[in-house]
Design a protein around this motif. Structure first.
Motif, mmCIF file in Angstrom:
data_model
loop_
_atom_site.group_PDB
_atom_site.id
_atom_site.type_symbol
_atom_site.label_atom_id
_atom_site.label_comp_id
_atom_site.label_asym_id
_atom_site.label_seq_id
_atom_site.Cartn_x
_atom_site.Cartn_y
_atom_site.Cartn_z
ATOM 1 N N LYS A 1 0.846 -1.191 0.000
ATOM 2 C CA LYS A 1 0.000 0.000 0.000
ATOM 3 C C LYS A 1 0.881 1.241 0.000
ATOM 4 N N ASN A 2 0.240 2.337 -0.311
ATOM 5 C CA ASN A 2 0.888 3.659 -0.302
ATOM 6 C C ASN A 2 2.108 3.729 -1.213
ATOM 7 N N LYS B 1 4.385 5.202 -3.844
ATOM 8 C CA LYS B 1 4.605 6.564 -4.331
ATOM 9 C C LYS B 1 5.876 6.607 -5.166
ATOM 10 N N ARG C 1 8.920 -1.325 5.380
ATOM 11 C CA ARG C 1 8.988 -0.051 4.664
ATOM 12 C C ARG C 1 10.024 -0.242 3.566
ATOM 13 N N PHE D 1 7.029 2.586 -0.511
ATOM 14 C CA PHE D 1 5.776 1.864 -0.320
ATOM 15 C C PHE D 1 5.887 1.015 0.936
ATOM 16 N N GLU D 2 4.741 0.583 1.413
ATOM 17 C CA GLU D 2 4.675 -0.322 2.551
ATOM 18 C C GLU D 2 4.295 -1.682 2.029
#
Length: 157
Positions: free
Chosen positions: A95-96, A98, A133, A147-148
């Protein structure tokens, strides 16, 4: 040895570096992300990015390649904790994601991983979910990717 020690919780590991060569950028992009600034050097110069750059997916895939080449279970002493040796399984996702800055042709990017935490999975006894991370940096130290991620680990606990 605890699971925190085995997973190296809180420790950032450098996975390695990779130079994104123009021909490799174009080959990846032609196959998976054929946007003009990834496949045509002249058109890329006229684009908002100002030059040929790697697809974000190419950058993320390179993180994964280096991550697998630098497996967590190979970085530490042999398991000496209770129970069986933890066994890394698949990832249930990320998720997340970028892409913070373009990765231009001929740039060398350094990739890292930091294990953040782990917890038991109620629906899968004996398995834990390890949170990571994931980052990548250009030579100036600016982050270009983050990203995670998570990975399932069979621990027997």
């Amino acid at each position: 040895m605890t699971l925190d020690e085995f997973f190296r919780i809180g420790t950032t590991v450098t996975l390695g570096s990779h130079t994104f060569e123009p021909e490799a950028i174009k080959a990846f992009a032609r196959k998976y992300d054929p946007q003009i600034f990834h496949v045509d050097e002249d058109a890329a110069k006229k684009s908002v990015l100002g030059g040929l750059c790697a697809s974000g997916w190419h950058t993320a895939a390179t993180w994964m390649k280096l991550n697998l080449e630098n497996r967590m279970d190979a970085e530490i002493p042999a398991w000496s904790g209770p129970g069986p040796v933890p066994e890394f399984g698949p990832s249930p996702g990320f998720k997340n994601l970028k892409w913070l800055k373009p990765v231009y042709a001929e740039q060398t990017i350094t990739f890292t991983r930091t294990a953040l935490s782990h917890r038991p999975i109620a629906s899968r006894p004996g398995w834990r979910l390890l949170a990571l991370r994931c980052e990548a940096f250009e030579s100036t130290g600016d982050m270009v990717l983050e990203f995670e991620s998570a990975v399932l680990v069979k621990t027997g606990e």
